[in-house]
Scaffold this motif. Sequence first.
Motif, PDB file in Angstrom:
ATOM      1  N   ILE A  72       0.657  -1.024  -0.372  1.00  0.00           N
ATOM      2  CA  ILE A  72       0.157  -0.299  -0.044  1.00  0.00           C
ATOM      3  C   ILE A  72       0.377   1.186   0.055  1.00  0.00           C
ATOM      4  N   ALA A  73       0.490   2.376  -0.865  1.00  0.00           N
ATOM      5  CA  ALA A  73       1.346   3.626  -1.033  1.00  0.00           C
ATOM      6  C   ALA A  73      -0.029   4.391  -1.234  1.00  0.00           C
ATOM      7  N   THR A  74       0.031   5.555   0.355  1.00  0.00           N
ATOM      8  CA  THR A  74      -1.049   6.669   0.119  1.00  0.00           C
ATOM      9  C   THR A  74      -0.662   7.807   1.030  1.00  0.00           C
ATOM     10  N   GLY A  75      -1.397   8.890   0.675  1.00  0.00           N
ATOM     11  CA  GLY A  75      -1.293  10.097   1.186  1.00  0.00           C
ATOM     12  C   GLY A  75      -1.806   9.812   2.743  1.00  0.00           C
ATOM     13  N   ARG A  76      -2.182   9.612   3.239  1.00  0.00           N
ATOM     14  CA  ARG A  76      -2.833   8.989   4.474  1.00  0.00           C
ATOM     15  C   ARG A  76      -1.973   8.590   5.572  1.00  0.00           C
ATOM     16  N   MET A  77      -2.308   9.671   6.654  1.00  0.00           N
ATOM     17  CA  MET A  77      -1.849   8.772   8.045  1.00  0.00           C
ATOM     18  C   MET A  77      -1.530   7.599   8.228  1.00  0.00           C
ATOM     19  N   TYR A  78      -0.468   7.367   8.874  1.00  0.00           N
ATOM     20  CA  TYR A  78      -0.031   6.185   8.470  1.00  0.00           C
ATOM     21  C   TYR A  78      -1.177   5.235  10.223  1.00  0.00           C
ATOM     22  N   ARG A  79      -1.899   5.385  10.858  1.00  0.00           N
ATOM     23  CA  ARG A  79      -2.499   5.264  11.699  1.00  0.00           C
ATOM     24  C   ARG A  79      -4.148   4.758  10.900  1.00  0.00           C
ATOM     25  N   SER A  80      -4.224   5.505  10.135  1.00  0.00           N
ATOM     26  CA  SER A  80      -5.382   5.599   9.617  1.00  0.00           C
ATOM     27  C   SER A  80      -5.771   4.838   8.319  1.00  0.00           C
ATOM     28  N   ALA A  81      -4.755   4.502   7.782  1.00  0.00           N
ATOM     29  CA  ALA A  81      -3.594   3.179   6.671  1.00  0.00           C
ATOM     30  C   ALA A  81      -3.617   1.779   7.088  1.00  0.00           C
ATOM     31  N   VAL A  82      -3.683   1.482   8.663  1.00  0.00           N
ATOM     32  CA  VAL A  82      -3.187   0.419   8.425  1.00  0.00           C
ATOM     33  C   VAL A  82      -4.505  -0.924   8.602  1.00  0.00           C
ATOM     34  N   ARG A  83      -5.668  -0.427   8.591  1.00  0.00           N
ATOM     35  CA  ARG A  83      -6.707  -0.806   8.666  1.00  0.00           C
ATOM     36  C   ARG A  83      -6.977  -1.725   6.509  1.00  0.00           C
ATOM     37  N   PHE A  84      -6.373  -0.986   5.847  1.00  0.00           N
ATOM     38  CA  PHE A  84      -6.524  -1.431   4.589  1.00  0.00           C
ATOM     39  C   PHE A  84      -5.088  -2.620   4.126  1.00  0.00           C
ATOM     40  N   HIS A  85      -4.156  -1.339   5.080  1.00  0.00           N
ATOM     41  CA  HIS A  85      -2.779  -2.545   4.282  1.00  0.00           C
ATOM     42  C   HIS A  85      -3.437  -4.219   5.449  1.00  0.00           C
ATOM     43  N   GLN A  86      -4.457  -4.134   6.130  1.00  0.00           N
ATOM     44  CA  GLN A  86      -4.057  -5.503   7.002  1.00  0.00           C
ATOM     45  C   GLN A  86      -5.193  -5.975   5.990  1.00  0.00           C
ATOM     46  N   SER A 114       3.579   5.367   3.695  1.00  0.00           N
ATOM     47  CA  SER A 114       2.345   6.341   4.418  1.00  0.00           C
ATOM     48  C   SER A 114       2.707   8.162   4.201  1.00  0.00           C
ATOM     49  N   TYR A 115       1.668   9.296   4.108  1.00  0.00           N
ATOM     50  CA  TYR A 115       1.882  10.173   3.547  1.00  0.00           C
ATOM     51  C   TYR A 115       3.238  10.284   2.599  1.00  0.00           C
ATOM     52  N   GLN A 116       2.667   9.914   1.592  1.00  0.00           N
ATOM     53  CA  GLN A 116       2.981   9.843   0.145  1.00  0.00           C
ATOM     54  C   GLN A 116       4.867   9.906   0.406  1.00  0.00           C
ATOM     55  N   GLY A 117       4.623   7.828   1.442  1.00  0.00           N
ATOM     56  CA  GLY A 117       5.850   7.976   1.385  1.00  0.00           C
ATOM     57  C   GLY A 117       7.027   8.455   2.450  1.00  0.00           C
ATOM     58  N   ALA A 118       6.161   9.087   2.908  1.00  0.00           N
ATOM     59  CA  ALA A 118       7.113  10.671   4.123  1.00  0.00           C
ATOM     60  C   ALA A 118       7.311   9.459   5.490  1.00  0.00           C
ATOM     61  N   LEU A 119       6.544   8.437   5.888  1.00  0.00           N
ATOM     62  CA  LEU A 119       6.768   7.303   6.622  1.00  0.00           C
ATOM     63  C   LEU A 119       6.829   5.966   6.284  1.00  0.00           C
ATOM     64  N   ILE A 120       7.741   5.238   5.923  1.00  0.00           N
ATOM     65  CA  ILE A 120       7.608   3.705   5.959  1.00  0.00           C
ATOM     66  C   ILE A 120       8.158   2.895   7.111  1.00  0.00           C
ATOM     67  N   LYS A 121       6.926   1.842   7.429  1.00  0.00           N
ATOM     68  CA  LYS A 121       6.833   1.268   8.491  1.00  0.00           C
ATOM     69  C   LYS A 121       5.860   0.098   7.759  1.00  0.00           C
ATOM     70  N   ASP A 122       6.409  -0.526   9.321  1.00  0.00           N
ATOM     71  CA  ASP A 122       6.071  -2.235   9.232  1.00  0.00           C
ATOM     72  C   ASP A 122       5.151  -2.662   9.898  1.00  0.00           C
ATOM     73  N   PRO A 123       3.460  -2.359   9.894  1.00  0.00           N
ATOM     74  CA  PRO A 123       2.281  -2.568  11.376  1.00  0.00           C
ATOM     75  C   PRO A 123       2.937  -3.302  11.980  1.00  0.00           C
ATOM     76  N   VAL A 124       3.226  -4.662  11.182  1.00  0.00           N
ATOM     77  CA  VAL A 124       3.668  -6.351  12.154  1.00  0.00           C
ATOM     78  C   VAL A 124       4.864  -5.998  13.381  1.00  0.00           C
ATOM     79  N   SER A 125       6.044  -6.219  12.161  1.00  0.00           N
ATOM     80  CA  SER A 125       7.189  -5.818  13.660  1.00  0.00           C
ATOM     81  C   SER A 125       7.595  -3.994  14.143  1.00  0.00           C
ATOM     82  N   GLY A 126       6.556  -3.626  13.548  1.00  0.00           N
ATOM     83  CA  GLY A 126       7.051  -1.897  13.945  1.00  0.00           C
ATOM     84  C   GLY A 126       7.689  -1.322  13.647  1.00  0.00           C
ATOM     85  N   LYS A 127       9.268  -1.747  13.052  1.00  0.00           N
ATOM     86  CA  LYS A 127       9.893  -1.772  11.925  1.00  0.00           C
ATOM     87  C   LYS A 127       9.942  -0.038  11.511  1.00  0.00           C
ATOM     88  N   LEU A 128      10.478   0.793  11.429  1.00  0.00           N
ATOM     89  CA  LEU A 128      10.488   2.115  10.342  1.00  0.00           C
ATOM     90  C   LEU A 128      11.379   2.109   9.863  1.00  0.00           C
TER      91      LEU A 128
END
Length: 276
Positions: free
Chosen positions: A42-56, A66-80
């Motif tokens: 998933i690549a979105t302009g949305r906030m990370y927290r708002s996009a997690v449910r779509f990732h799932q 998220s944020y157009q790619g300004a924040l790239i993070k793994d929701p499972v491991s939490g790795k930034l």
Amino acid sequence: MTDIRLLVLDIDGTIAGKSNDVTEGVKQAIAAAQQQGVQVAIATGRMYRSAVRFHQAVQSPLPLMSYQGALIKDPVSGKLYRHTPLSREHTLALLAALAELEAAERLSIHLYIDDQLHVREILTDTREYAERSGIEPIPVGDLAAYLNGQRAIKTTKLLALSPDPTVISELLSRFKQQYPPAELYLTQSVSTFFEATHPLSNKGAAVKYLAEELLGLTPDQVMTVGDNFNDYEMIGYAGVGVAMGDAPEGVKAIADWVAPSVEDDGVVSAIEQFIL
């Protein structure tokens, strides 16, 4: 026949329409692509927290862009993997330049800090945005004063919302003359949003990072699907770049293929055309 190994999807206007959810048809098509060994991100302009449910919802094993790619993070491991915030200097300069329009109530400003939405006050458009995003905005009064009082904080994205699309197009035109792409990434995900991020924070750069640095793929092995100007760079980067049927003409013009609209499950058609 294309050899697609990575499928990158936008959220709003691509896999989620008016319902603000992914339809069963889209989920099934994505699952069928994954069964053929295609990874989905998933690549979105949305906030990370708002996009997690779509990732799932699409059951992606990959980091979320998220944020157009300004924040790239793994929701499972939490790795930034990557965080490229706006500089304080640029954030304050944009706030100063937008102050007159904000005072005249022609637009409202959103600042995204630590994956939280900060606003001067909660207006109607902010409330509607927050409801769709499933988040609670934080009113802090004057945004520039707030930033100046919190020296350590970093702004991931600045968003200006106006009910008048001409206000947004004039802002984009004005600021793009003032700031070259190497200084600021300026875009819009819908006609009423003006969005500013770090120059490396566009979906094209994010998808390139994911594909080449994390997965060892080449652009011709990547397919991207999006519906607006913030998807422009990732559509241009991919071997197969798909624009949704509702996309602006400028986005359709660079796409390899134009899918039906989001309400007609255009992503299903795109997956059937190029992957299944």
